[in-house]
Scaffold this motif. Structure first.
Motif, mmCIF file in Angstrom:
data_model
loop_
_atom_site.group_PDB
_atom_site.id
_atom_site.type_symbol
_atom_site.label_atom_id
_atom_site.label_comp_id
_atom_site.label_asym_id
_atom_site.label_seq_id
_atom_site.Cartn_x
_atom_site.Cartn_y
_atom_site.Cartn_z
ATOM 1 N N GLY A 1 29.678 -11.916 -45.434
ATOM 2 C CA GLY A 1 30.040 -13.093 -46.198
ATOM 3 C C GLY A 1 31.127 -13.907 -45.528
ATOM 4 N N GLU A 2 32.148 -13.223 -45.011
ATOM 5 C CA GLU A 2 33.230 -13.925 -44.317
ATOM 6 C C GLU A 2 32.711 -14.612 -43.056
ATOM 7 O OE1 GLU A 2 35.981 -10.686 -43.860
ATOM 8 O OE2 GLU A 2 37.033 -11.193 -45.726
ATOM 9 N N GLU A 3 31.817 -13.941 -42.348
ATOM 10 C CA GLU A 3 31.225 -14.533 -41.137
ATOM 11 C C GLU A 3 30.423 -15.788 -41.491
ATOM 12 O OE1 GLU A 3 27.927 -13.343 -37.769
ATOM 13 O OE2 GLU A 3 29.116 -11.744 -38.676
ATOM 14 N N GLN A 4 29.604 -15.703 -42.529
ATOM 15 C CA GLN A 4 28.809 -16.859 -42.944
ATOM 16 C C GLN A 4 29.707 -17.992 -43.445
ATOM 17 O OE1 GLN A 4 25.691 -17.453 -42.408
ATOM 18 N NE2 GLN A 4 25.256 -15.413 -41.618
ATOM 19 N N PHE A 5 30.786 -17.651 -44.138
ATOM 20 C CA PHE A 5 31.715 -18.651 -44.652
ATOM 21 C C PHE A 5 32.370 -19.424 -43.512
ATOM 22 C CE2 PHE A 5 36.006 -19.767 -46.286
ATOM 23 C CZ PHE A 5 35.605 -20.638 -47.279
ATOM 24 N N ARG A 6 32.692 -18.733 -42.420
ATOM 25 C CA ARG A 6 33.287 -19.404 -41.255
ATOM 26 C C ARG A 6 32.281 -20.317 -40.553
ATOM 27 N NH1 ARG A 6 34.380 -14.434 -39.317
ATOM 28 N NH2 ARG A 6 35.885 -13.430 -40.632
ATOM 29 N N LYS A 7 31.008 -19.959 -40.560
ATOM 30 C CA LYS A 7 29.975 -20.686 -39.831
ATOM 31 C C LYS A 7 29.371 -21.854 -40.622
ATOM 32 C CE LYS A 7 28.210 -16.827 -37.066
ATOM 33 N NZ LYS A 7 27.005 -15.999 -36.842
ATOM 34 N N ASN A 8 29.410 -21.800 -41.929
ATOM 35 C CA ASN A 8 28.673 -22.749 -42.768
ATOM 36 C C ASN A 8 29.562 -23.376 -43.829
ATOM 37 O OD1 ASN A 8 25.773 -22.063 -41.878
ATOM 38 N ND2 ASN A 8 26.628 -20.067 -42.385
ATOM 39 N N ALA A 9 29.328 -24.648 -44.070
ATOM 40 C CA ALA A 9 30.003 -25.323 -45.183
ATOM 41 C C ALA A 9 29.275 -24.947 -46.470
ATOM 42 C CB ALA A 9 29.970 -26.833 -44.982
ATOM 43 N N CYS A 10 30.018 -24.585 -47.499
ATOM 44 C CA CYS A 10 29.424 -24.150 -48.767
ATOM 45 C C CYS A 10 29.982 -24.975 -49.912
ATOM 46 C CB CYS A 10 29.747 -22.680 -49.023
ATOM 47 S SG CYS A 10 29.138 -21.563 -47.767
ATOM 48 N N ASP A 11 29.119 -25.296 -50.848
ATOM 49 C CA ASP A 11 29.549 -25.975 -52.062
ATOM 50 C C ASP A 11 29.827 -24.978 -53.186
ATOM 51 O OD1 ASP A 11 29.335 -28.581 -51.021
ATOM 52 O OD2 ASP A 11 27.187 -28.574 -51.382
ATOM 53 N N LEU A 12 29.209 -23.809 -53.115
ATOM 54 C CA LEU A 12 29.361 -22.795 -54.149
ATOM 55 C C LEU A 12 29.192 -21.422 -53.515
ATOM 56 C CD1 LEU A 12 29.491 -22.024 -57.232
ATOM 57 C CD2 LEU A 12 26.986 -22.115 -57.179
ATOM 58 N N ILE A 13 30.024 -20.486 -53.916
ATOM 59 C CA ILE A 13 29.892 -19.098 -53.468
ATOM 60 C C ILE A 13 29.821 -18.217 -54.705
ATOM 61 C CG2 ILE A 13 30.962 -17.193 -52.214
ATOM 62 C CD1 ILE A 13 32.391 -19.254 -50.482
ATOM 63 N N LEU A 14 28.767 -17.414 -54.802
ATOM 64 C CA LEU A 14 28.640 -16.428 -55.874
ATOM 65 C C LEU A 14 29.029 -15.082 -55.278
ATOM 66 C CD1 LEU A 14 25.196 -17.492 -57.368
ATOM 67 C CD2 LEU A 14 27.469 -18.105 -58.157
ATOM 68 N N LEU A 15 29.987 -14.423 -55.892
ATOM 69 C CA LEU A 15 30.500 -13.171 -55.355
ATOM 70 C C LEU A 15 30.206 -12.002 -56.283
ATOM 71 C CD1 LEU A 15 34.020 -14.473 -54.278
ATOM 72 C CD2 LEU A 15 32.106 -13.939 -52.772
ATOM 73 N N ASP A 16 29.893 -10.877 -55.677
ATOM 74 C CA ASP A 16 29.716 -9.625 -56.411
ATOM 75 C C ASP A 16 31.050 -8.884 -56.374
ATOM 76 O OD1 ASP A 16 29.033 -7.117 -57.364
ATOM 77 O OD2 ASP A 16 27.125 -7.061 -56.287
ATOM 78 N N CYS A 17 31.462 -8.328 -57.485
ATOM 79 C CA CYS A 17 32.751 -7.618 -57.488
ATOM 80 C C CYS A 17 32.621 -6.208 -56.916
ATOM 81 C CB CYS A 17 33.364 -7.603 -58.881
ATOM 82 S SG CYS A 17 32.347 -6.857 -60.136
#
Length: 54
Positions: A27-43
């Motif tokens: 997730g952190e890798e994808q977040f650095r590579k891509n602009a996101c408007d919304l992130i859904l996270l699992d706890c």
């Protein structure tokens, strides 16, 4: 079908572009590579939690 696949399927059917990750590291890798408007996270991620990611 697991929850991640079900959510991705439903959101894609509504026209959203999806980037899925199964671990906090992915997730952190994808977040650095891509602009996101919304992130859904699992706890309960295998290598951490969505709260830590946030």
């Amino acid at each position: 079908m697991d929850l991640q696949e079900g959510l991705a399927y439903s959101l894609e059917a509504e026209g959203y572009s999806i980037i899925a990750a199964s671990t906090m590291e992915e997730g952190e890798e994808q977040f650095r590579k891509n602009a996101c408007d919304l992130i859904l996270l699992d706890c309960n991620l295998p290598d951490g939690s969505g709260f830590e990611f946030c």
